[in-house]
Scaffold this motif. Structure first.
Motif, PDB file in Angstrom:
ATOM      1  N   MET A 188       0.729  -1.235   0.144  1.00  0.00           N
ATOM      2  CA  MET A 188       0.024  -0.018  -0.145  1.00  0.00           C
ATOM      3  C   MET A 188       0.867   1.271   0.008  1.00  0.00           C
ATOM      4  SD  MET A 188      -3.100  -0.645   2.750  1.00  0.00           S
ATOM      5  CE  MET A 188      -4.435  -1.715   2.386  1.00  0.00           C
ATOM      6  N   ALA A 189       0.415   2.270  -0.480  1.00  0.00           N
ATOM      7  CA  ALA A 189       1.004   3.542  -0.551  1.00  0.00           C
ATOM      8  C   ALA A 189      -0.129   4.615  -0.142  1.00  0.00           C
ATOM      9  CB  ALA A 189       1.611   4.153  -1.709  1.00  0.00           C
ATOM     10  N   ILE A 190      -0.107   5.307   1.239  1.00  0.00           N
ATOM     11  CA  ILE A 190      -0.927   6.122   1.831  1.00  0.00           C
ATOM     12  C   ILE A 190      -0.541   7.724   1.810  1.00  0.00           C
ATOM     13  CG2 ILE A 190      -2.323   6.685   3.928  1.00  0.00           C
ATOM     14  CD1 ILE A 190      -1.753   4.012   4.766  1.00  0.00           C
ATOM     15  N   GLU A 191      -1.157   8.473   0.906  1.00  0.00           N
ATOM     16  CA  GLU A 191      -1.012   9.790   0.829  1.00  0.00           C
ATOM     17  C   GLU A 191      -1.564  10.657   1.905  1.00  0.00           C
ATOM     18  OE1 GLU A 191      -1.006  11.535  -3.062  1.00  0.00           O
ATOM     19  OE2 GLU A 191      -2.075   9.750  -3.843  1.00  0.00           O
ATOM     20  N   LEU A 192      -0.634  10.983   3.006  1.00  0.00           N
ATOM     21  CA  LEU A 192      -0.901  11.841   4.113  1.00  0.00           C
ATOM     22  C   LEU A 192      -1.781  12.766   3.781  1.00  0.00           C
ATOM     23  CD1 LEU A 192       1.928  10.829   6.293  1.00  0.00           C
ATOM     24  CD2 LEU A 192      -0.281   9.762   6.334  1.00  0.00           C
ATOM     25  N   LYS A 193      -1.253  13.448   2.679  1.00  0.00           N
ATOM     26  CA  LYS A 193      -2.087  15.189   2.486  1.00  0.00           C
ATOM     27  C   LYS A 193      -3.565  14.840   2.068  1.00  0.00           C
ATOM     28  CE  LYS A 193       0.996  18.257   0.478  1.00  0.00           C
ATOM     29  NZ  LYS A 193       1.393  18.643  -0.910  1.00  0.00           N
ATOM     30  N   SER A 240       5.725  -3.407   3.911  1.00  0.00           N
ATOM     31  CA  SER A 240       4.917  -3.254   2.498  1.00  0.00           C
ATOM     32  C   SER A 240       4.126  -2.210   2.399  1.00  0.00           C
ATOM     33  CB  SER A 240       4.117  -4.555   1.807  1.00  0.00           C
ATOM     34  OG  SER A 240       5.046  -5.817   2.027  1.00  0.00           O
ATOM     35  N   ILE A 241       3.994  -1.248   3.373  1.00  0.00           N
ATOM     36  CA  ILE A 241       3.194  -0.004   3.558  1.00  0.00           C
ATOM     37  C   ILE A 241       4.144   1.127   3.344  1.00  0.00           C
ATOM     38  CG2 ILE A 241       1.421   1.261   4.725  1.00  0.00           C
ATOM     39  CD1 ILE A 241       0.310  -1.309   5.584  1.00  0.00           C
ATOM     40  N   TYR A 242       3.617   2.129   2.576  1.00  0.00           N
ATOM     41  CA  TYR A 242       4.560   3.344   2.262  1.00  0.00           C
ATOM     42  C   TYR A 242       3.550   4.573   2.626  1.00  0.00           C
ATOM     43  CZ  TYR A 242       8.378   0.799   0.293  1.00  0.00           C
ATOM     44  OH  TYR A 242       9.587  -0.312   0.262  1.00  0.00           O
ATOM     45  N   TYR A 243       4.362   5.590   3.009  1.00  0.00           N
ATOM     46  CA  TYR A 243       3.774   6.849   3.390  1.00  0.00           C
ATOM     47  C   TYR A 243       3.998   7.809   2.442  1.00  0.00           C
ATOM     48  CZ  TYR A 243       1.401   4.094   6.960  1.00  0.00           C
ATOM     49  OH  TYR A 243       0.559   3.135   7.869  1.00  0.00           O
ATOM     50  N   ILE A 244       3.225   8.779   2.147  1.00  0.00           N
ATOM     51  CA  ILE A 244       3.809   9.920   1.291  1.00  0.00           C
ATOM     52  C   ILE A 244       3.257  11.175   1.838  1.00  0.00           C
ATOM     53  CG2 ILE A 244       3.235  11.060  -0.966  1.00  0.00           C
ATOM     54  CD1 ILE A 244       2.576   7.934  -1.840  1.00  0.00           C
ATOM     55  N   ASP A 245       4.182  12.024   2.130  1.00  0.00           N
ATOM     56  CA  ASP A 245       3.875  13.261   2.964  1.00  0.00           C
ATOM     57  C   ASP A 245       3.162  14.223   2.040  1.00  0.00           C
ATOM     58  OD1 ASP A 245       7.131  12.876   4.295  1.00  0.00           O
ATOM     59  OD2 ASP A 245       5.439  12.321   5.485  1.00  0.00           O
ATOM     60  N   ARG A 292     -13.511  14.623  -1.649  1.00  0.00           N
ATOM     61  CA  ARG A 292     -12.940  14.195  -2.531  1.00  0.00           C
ATOM     62  C   ARG A 292     -12.311  15.263  -3.367  1.00  0.00           C
ATOM     63  NH1 ARG A 292     -15.555  14.019  -7.957  1.00  0.00           N
ATOM     64  NH2 ARG A 292     -17.491  14.003  -6.947  1.00  0.00           N
ATOM     65  N   LEU A 293     -13.170  16.296  -3.710  1.00  0.00           N
ATOM     66  CA  LEU A 293     -12.524  17.521  -4.601  1.00  0.00           C
ATOM     67  C   LEU A 293     -11.310  18.395  -3.652  1.00  0.00           C
ATOM     68  CD1 LEU A 293     -15.639  19.131  -6.123  1.00  0.00           C
ATOM     69  CD2 LEU A 293     -13.814  17.371  -6.926  1.00  0.00           C
ATOM     70  N   SER A 294     -11.751  18.631  -2.263  1.00  0.00           N
ATOM     71  CA  SER A 294     -10.413  19.123  -1.581  1.00  0.00           C
ATOM     72  C   SER A 294      -9.204  18.398  -1.405  1.00  0.00           C
ATOM     73  CB  SER A 294     -10.955  19.333  -0.138  1.00  0.00           C
ATOM     74  OG  SER A 294     -11.335  18.372   0.590  1.00  0.00           O
ATOM     75  N   ALA A 295      -9.330  16.917  -1.367  1.00  0.00           N
ATOM     76  CA  ALA A 295      -8.326  16.219  -1.485  1.00  0.00           C
ATOM     77  C   ALA A 295      -7.470  16.301  -2.840  1.00  0.00           C
ATOM     78  CB  ALA A 295      -8.639  14.685  -1.169  1.00  0.00           C
ATOM     79  N   ASP A 296      -8.227  16.300  -3.858  1.00  0.00           N
ATOM     80  CA  ASP A 296      -7.538  16.365  -5.210  1.00  0.00           C
ATOM     81  C   ASP A 296      -6.582  18.068  -4.904  1.00  0.00           C
ATOM     82  OD1 ASP A 296     -10.125  15.052  -7.023  1.00  0.00           O
ATOM     83  OD2 ASP A 296      -8.417  14.240  -6.134  1.00  0.00           O
ATOM     84  N   LYS A 331      -5.945  20.451   8.191  1.00  0.00           N
ATOM     85  CA  LYS A 331      -5.686  20.151   6.629  1.00  0.00           C
ATOM     86  C   LYS A 331      -5.056  21.312   6.015  1.00  0.00           C
ATOM     87  CE  LYS A 331      -5.347  16.711   5.347  1.00  0.00           C
ATOM     88  NZ  LYS A 331      -4.192  15.723   5.875  1.00  0.00           N
ATOM     89  N   ALA A 332      -4.790  22.405   6.932  1.00  0.00           N
ATOM     90  CA  ALA A 332      -4.477  23.814   6.153  1.00  0.00           C
ATOM     91  C   ALA A 332      -2.891  23.664   5.746  1.00  0.00           C
ATOM     92  CB  ALA A 332      -4.827  24.907   7.190  1.00  0.00           C
ATOM     93  N   THR A 333      -2.493  24.538   5.026  1.00  0.00           N
ATOM     94  CA  THR A 333      -1.200  24.825   4.668  1.00  0.00           C
ATOM     95  C   THR A 333      -0.837  25.750   5.483  1.00  0.00           C
ATOM     96  OG1 THR A 333      -1.760  26.390   2.828  1.00  0.00           O
ATOM     97  CG2 THR A 333      -1.166  24.179   2.292  1.00  0.00           C
ATOM     98  N   GLU A 334      -1.538  26.528   6.149  1.00  0.00           N
ATOM     99  CA  GLU A 334      -1.377  27.454   7.041  1.00  0.00           C
ATOM    100  C   GLU A 334      -2.263  27.574   8.084  1.00  0.00           C
ATOM    101  OE1 GLU A 334      -0.064  31.576   5.937  1.00  0.00           O
ATOM    102  OE2 GLU A 334      -0.013  32.265   7.987  1.00  0.00           O
ATOM    103  N   TRP A 335      -2.214  27.329   9.374  1.00  0.00           N
ATOM    104  CA  TRP A 335      -3.345  27.576  10.341  1.00  0.00           C
ATOM    105  C   TRP A 335      -2.919  28.842  11.027  1.00  0.00           C
ATOM    106  CZ3 TRP A 335      -2.447  26.760  15.945  1.00  0.00           C
ATOM    107  CH2 TRP A 335      -3.754  26.779  16.545  1.00  0.00           C
ATOM    108  N   VAL A 336      -4.267  29.592  11.163  1.00  0.00           N
ATOM    109  CA  VAL A 336      -3.948  30.966  11.608  1.00  0.00           C
ATOM    110  C   VAL A 336      -4.849  30.903  12.755  1.00  0.00           C
ATOM    111  CG1 VAL A 336      -4.206  33.431  11.361  1.00  0.00           C
ATOM    112  CG2 VAL A 336      -3.502  32.164   9.774  1.00  0.00           C
ATOM    113  N   PRO A 337      -4.395  30.928  14.069  1.00  0.00           N
ATOM    114  CA  PRO A 337      -5.319  30.979  15.394  1.00  0.00           C
ATOM    115  C   PRO A 337      -6.068  32.287  15.533  1.00  0.00           C
ATOM    116  CG  PRO A 337      -3.173  30.479  16.062  1.00  0.00           C
ATOM    117  CD  PRO A 337      -2.907  30.784  14.581  1.00  0.00           C
ATOM    118  N   ILE A 338      -7.198  32.298  15.750  1.00  0.00           N
ATOM    119  CA  ILE A 338      -8.152  33.528  16.052  1.00  0.00           C
ATOM    120  C   ILE A 338      -9.125  33.634  17.037  1.00  0.00           C
ATOM    121  CG2 ILE A 338      -9.726  32.677  14.170  1.00  0.00           C
ATOM    122  CD1 ILE A 338      -9.874  35.530  13.075  1.00  0.00           C
TER     123      ILE A 338
END
Lengths: 215, 916
Positions: free
Chosen positions: A5-10, A210-215, B219-223, B244-251
């Protein structure tokens, strides 16, 4: 052939469907999980990152659990899947200690109900017919080997065709998990791992997971 | 009509299911239906094996959801369906006492007995004064269009205007729905994930939470993340959106508005950047404003005037001879000095400096400046993109807000402030920008039906082809309150906390108490735990002589207050027409296809559970209302069939008499007593053709067709404008004040200003040395409403998650207060409200805040899995005008608290369950 498996963490949002899809797929008993979502933090306020890791048995190429099993219940298939023959397992739990990732669970009490004191639901009852669990044995992720086997027998491709692919992979709403053959240099999973710099967790354990992670 | 069992072929293994050994399998069937885990209503396929539902998969071929995936709530639905604690028969309360912890002492009764009694009471009420019926509920996750199609229609035909839904903004927000309706003809907004490069979220969990359209957002936000979209999230906590932010700004809660205003100020006045064409053509920026703050209007046509800079004279806003719209300058028209509203706005925002924003919100001024600069850099004003052969403006930035950002007494202005960020760079319903849920549907290609086109209405402003709850534009006139919700006083309000408030009686007394609520009919809701302040709610509901609820599972409201409980169908055993109230509610955005998932039972309903729509029709028969209801359905379906005969909002149902009957297609004959699935079959055939009835969907999945570019990105294809200057609020103010006086209502009149402004929220005013922390709640991906804690799988993983069932605080602040992980703590508000829970410290949380996810803390004895788990945040909230936005009536959803250790869970004293 070596399944991995490869898991995309993002992509992962920590929705726990991988955990519940597996529970549903295998009618896992209460408090038994074959995969987990670990939640943590990195950094100090205000520069903080949330960590979400979906983890399960790594089906290591060099599995210490297989080595230590006194009865041969824990074994590894040709395709790399590590599984436990519950008829041979005596519940000694040596494998649980040997696994450096702590991905195995001991199933003890088959009288536990999801609604304690209220009997088994229709759902739990049908589960005991379709996928019974023997108490007193160790259990863990099996990469949905039954799905893979029946799928391949029908000419389907694991990692491509849903019915032949592990439930956690197909159920993920963000498509964070890839599944495929690590031995095939042209497979999609190898492409993803290469392009996106996939890496296993704790490579220093030396088990070749066998499990890879993608940052 | 449940899908027949499909037996696997001889000697062939079952596919897509893990089976051990060789058990007999006589039924291996996948059924197309919709999820009821939340009100996203994703298209799913449910797997039934040997008569039992065993798995929920997303429909891999449908854009209406995650395309094959599903979230945990959807999977766990199975357990809710099979929960042995479900209501299976009509029940009557035999304990006359009502209250938070009262045991109802249910007695089972027959359907006839239940409906006879309810009908008898309804008949009496209808004869005396139909307004005595209060109906509604919080958005039940499985309800979908049953809300308007069932309860809405029933109540409207019955004749009551006391329609109480939505938890008065506790779950979503009046500001959001008012604003998204006004600016996008939509229920809410989301970034165009496919093309957006820079998304800014203020108190929103789009893609990581729950609610309408959750499935495709995930689905779309993951893409988008995978592609590298930047996502700046302003949030007091770094959990879902922030996580999941690229930048979290506390407020600090409730201060998003001033950050937005400061950014608008920097952009307009320091960077001097804006999309002039958008402002001139798509907003009321050029409309001339006189000294009274209102439009200067043409004396003959009453249309707002603009200044044509080419011809150097005033003209009506849609005069085709206009050469160039002036958006700056001082002019004299009709003898008065006037200015384009954009000029006024630009001047007005100068008062909001980043330093001031920092003081109020704790967001560093340098961060505000930097993000404003990044915003304009990413906005690419003037850029275009070609999609399927069409050239469109390309503005790949999106600022969105949902509940958290506007869940305060400055709700309306906070939301509008954030919308301004989009408006000034032209990033509205264009590729890459902020998209409303689909507002523009041309209709199914073969039939041209299921149509909804936004259009220009009064003063050239955008209005929706169809909407619900309230008409976004034009707004109604203010009236002296005559419903117990009283929101007709302020027509910019979409929901109202009244009458479940601590000050309702004061106003109703002043109005002479025209009538009392004698019967309440509540569906799929928990009006004591899911809404603000259970103590205030308890006072209200206790007094209602008769309460009927439709529920699947026991909850605190049924047990404490219902006189009759009717057993509802779980989504997995029910029909429901479409997963939507309309595309503007939850359909996939951008170029995602048109898709109409339909719900149908995976298993036959068990025991005596009944579809609540059919129960309402049964009641309607007993009251002689069926013919009127059938007529309404005909109008409703026809209006999507080509002409916007009705707005889709509840109020329009009451004007049925105005509609030309020749324009109405009679799908249901006046006296026909059809079933729900028959109605669905006819509606589907009407919309999509005779070959696409219910049978079609059963076998093939939802009807689908591709979206056109000008449907997805309609902004420049429809000649409509939006109000960046809220002139209608200036128009409204005088009458609202006059009418309010009749009821003795005092609102914060300062907020009735047409220029978007920042007002310190009530929660900010209640901070003190003693009550020094802001507490708030937020959506957890594992939960929706108050019933998900009862599902064992969700409960299990909630217990494993470090935050879901705990109260979180910043680690340094906790240490300062001598608190540590695992402590049982109490949060107490200045009003003496108390709630308790287990502390979990975090780095990712603003030090001045305390957070509780979802709304747990169940105490119903009939829901044993949920009992005592997690914390009920809503206990801390107040419910009155003081804690509501004066303009849109959204609730203040944050509370100031002091925190201390406690030895037991005080809010469970007297609950009667296990000691906690």
């Amino acid at each position: 052939m070596r399944w991995g498996m490869a898991i995309e963490l993002k992509r992962c949002i920590g929705c726990y469907e991988c955990v519940l899809a597996c529970k549903a797929e295998h009618f896992l008993p209460p408090d038994i999980f074959w995969n987990r979502v670990l939640i943590g933090e990195s950094g100090k306020y205000p520069t903080v990152t949330k960590l979400i890791y979906n983890v399960r048995c790594n089906h290591c190429a060099d599995p210490p659990c297989v080595k230590v099993c006194p009865t041969g219940a824990t074994q590894q298939r040709e395709d790399g899947i590590v599984w436990v023959d519950e008829d041979k397992c005596v519940g000694c739990r040596y494998c649980m200690i040997a696994c450096p990732y702590q991905m195995r669970s001991m199933y003890e009490d088959d009288s536990k109900e999801y609604f304690p004191g209220q009997g088994l639901t229709e759902h739990e009852k049908v589960g005991r017919e379709l996928y019974p669990h023997k108490p007193g044995v160790v259990q863990k992720c099996v990469f949905c080997k039954e799905r893979i086997d029946s799928g391949m027998a029908a000419g389907l491709t694991p990692g491509v065709d849903r019915e032949a692919t592990p439930a956690c992979v197909t159920s993920c709403p963000t498509k964070a998990i890839h599944f495929g053959d690590l031995d095939d240099p042209n497979s999609e999973i190898n492409r993803v791992i290469k392009e996106k710099h996939g890496h296993p967790f704790h490579p220093e354990f030396g088990t070749d997971p066998s499990i890879y992670y993608i940052d | 009509m449940v899908t027949q069992a499909k037996k696997p072929e001889n000697n062939k293994p079952v596919l897509g299911l893990s089976v051990k050994g060789n058990p007999e399998i006589w039924d291996d069937t996948w059924v197309y239906t919709t999820c009821g885990g939340c009100y996203g209503q994703c298209a799913i396929r449910a797997h039934r094996v040997n008569g039992v539902i065993v798995k929920i998969d997303g429909d891999p071929d449908s854009d209406f959801g995650p395309r094959g995936g599903i979230c945990a709530k959807g999977e766990a639905m199975i357990q809710a369906h099979y929960d042995p604690n479900r209501y299976n028969y009509p029940l009557r309360r035999t304990n006359p006492k009502k209250g938070l912890f009262e045991d109802p002492k249910w007695e089972r009764i027959s359907w006839d007995e239940a409906l006879d009694e309810i009908a008898k009471r309804l008949k009496k009420i209808r004869a005396e004064n139909p307004h005595k019926l209060l109906h509604g509920g919080t958005p039940g996750p499985g309800s979908g269009p049953d809300l308007p199609l069932g309860f809405g229609v029933f109540g409207a035909v019955f004749g009551t205007k006391n329609w109480y839904v939505g938890g008065a903004g506790l779950h979503c927000g009046s500001g959001s729905h008012m604003g998204a309706g006004l600016y996008h003809a939509s229920w809410s907004i989301v970034p165009d994930f496919k093309y957006c490069n820079y998304a800014l979220q203020m108190g929103s969990n789009k893609g990581t939470g729950s609610g309408h359209s959750m499935g495709f957002n995930m689905r779309l936000s993951a893409d988008a993340r995978s592609r590298g979209m930047k996502n700046v999230v302003f949030d007091p906590i770094c959990n879902f959106g922030g996580g999941k932010a690229t930048e979290w700004v506390p407020i600090l809660p409730g201060t998003d508005g001033i950050v937005a205003m400061a950014m608008v100020n920097i952009i307009l006045n320091e960077l001097d950047v804006y999309d002039a064409e958008f402002i001139k053509m798509k907003t009321n920026g050029p409309y001339l404003i006189g000294p009274d703050g209102k439009y200067v209007r043409d004396k003959e046509t009453d249309k707002p005037l603009v200044w044509d800079a080419k011809d150097n004279k005033a003209k009506t806003f849609n005069d085709p001879s206009i050469g160039d719209y002036a958006i700056f300058g001082e002019y004299e028209v009709n003898g008065v000095k006037c200015y384009p509203s954009f000029q006024l706005l630009k001047e007005h925002v100068k008062q909001y400096s980043p330093e001031q924003a920092e003081k109020e919100s704790t967001v560093p001024a340098s961060t505000v400046r930097r993000i404003a600069q990044e915003w304009v850099d990413a906005a690419m004003i003037g850029a275009t993109i070609e999609i399927e052969g069409e050239k469109l403006p390309f503005r790949p930035v999106a600022a969105i807000m949902f509940r958290g950002g506007q869940g305060h007494t400055n709700s309306a202005h906070s939301y509008i402030a954030m919308c301004l960020l989009n408006a000034i760079v032209g990033a509205m319903d264009v590729p890459g920008g902020t998209l409303g849920w689909p507002a523009y549907v041309e209709g199914y290609p073969d039939t041209g039906r299921f149509r909804m086109i936004p259009y220009a209405c009064k003063d050239g402003m955008l209005t929706a082809g169809s909407f619900m709850e309230h008409r976004p534009w034009p707004i109604e006139d203010s009236q002296v309150p005559y419903t117990t919700l009283m929101k007709e006083l302020t027509p910019t309000a979409s929901f109202s906390p009244h009458p479940v408030t601590s000050d309702f009686d004061k106003y109703w007394d002043k109005l002479g108490r025209p009538y009392e609520i004698e019967l309440a009919m509540i569906f799929g809701a928990n009006m004591i735990r899911s809404t603000q302040s259970r103590e205030i709610a308890d006072e209200f509901w206790k007094k209602i002589p008769f309460i009927v609820t439709f529920n699947i599972l026991p909850n605190e409201f049924c047990e404490g207050y219902a006189d009759i409980v009717l057993p509802d169908l779980h989504p997995l055993e029910a029909y429901c027409l479409f997963g939507t109230h309309g595309p503007f509610f939850n359909h996939p955005i951008g170029m995602e296809g048109w898709d109409f998932p339909v719900r149908q039972p995976v298993v036959q309903p068990a025991y005596e559970r009944r579809n609540k729509l059919e129960v309402l029709w049964d009641l309607a028969d007993r009251l002689g209302m069926r013919e009127e209801m059938n007529n309404y359905y005909n109008v409703y379906f026809t209006s999507f069939g080509g002409e916007a005969l009705i707005g889709g909002d509840i109020d329009s149902i009451r004007h049925l008499g105005d509609i030309d009957p020749k324009k109405v297609v009679q799908l249901i004959k006046p006296d026909e007593k059809i079933t729900y699935d028959e109605m669905m079959d006819r509606a589907l055939k009407f919309y999509f053709g005779d070959e696409h009835g219910l049978e079609y969907t059963l076998n093939n999945g939802p009807v689908k067709w591709p979206k056109k570019v000008h449907e997805a990105y309609w902004r420049w294809y429809v000649d409509v404008r939006i109000p960046i200057y809220m002139e209608h609020i200036a128009e409204l103010k005088e009458n609202v004040m006059k009418n309010a006086e009749k009821a003795g209502i005092e609102l914060d009149w300062e907020q009735f200003t047409p220029l978007t402004s920042y007002f310190t929220p009530q929660v900010g005013k209640e901070i003190s040395d003693e009550f020094d922390l802001y507490s708030f709640s937020y959506r957890d991906i594992l939960h929706n409403g108050t019933y998900t804690m009862e599902m064992p799988w969700l409960d299990e993983v909630s217990r494993l998650n470090p935050y879901t069932y705990n109260i979180t605080m910043n680690a340094a602040m906790a240490e300062k207060k001598g608190l540590k992980d695992g402590d049982l703590i109490c949060l107490e508000s200045p009003y003496g409200r108390k709630t308790t829970g287990t502390l979990q410290t975090m780095q990712g949380q603003h030090p001045q805040t305390v957070a509780i996810s979802a709304c747990s803390g169940a105490w119903a004895k009939g829901a044993p899995i949920a009992y005592g788990k997690g914390t009920n945040f809503n206990i801390l909230l107040e419910s009155d005008f003081k804690h509501a936005c004066p303009v849109c009536w959204s609730q203040e959803t944050a509370a100031t608290v002091k925190v201390y250790k406690i030895d037991h869970r005080i809010e469970f004293d007297g609950a009667g369950g296990d000691k906690l």
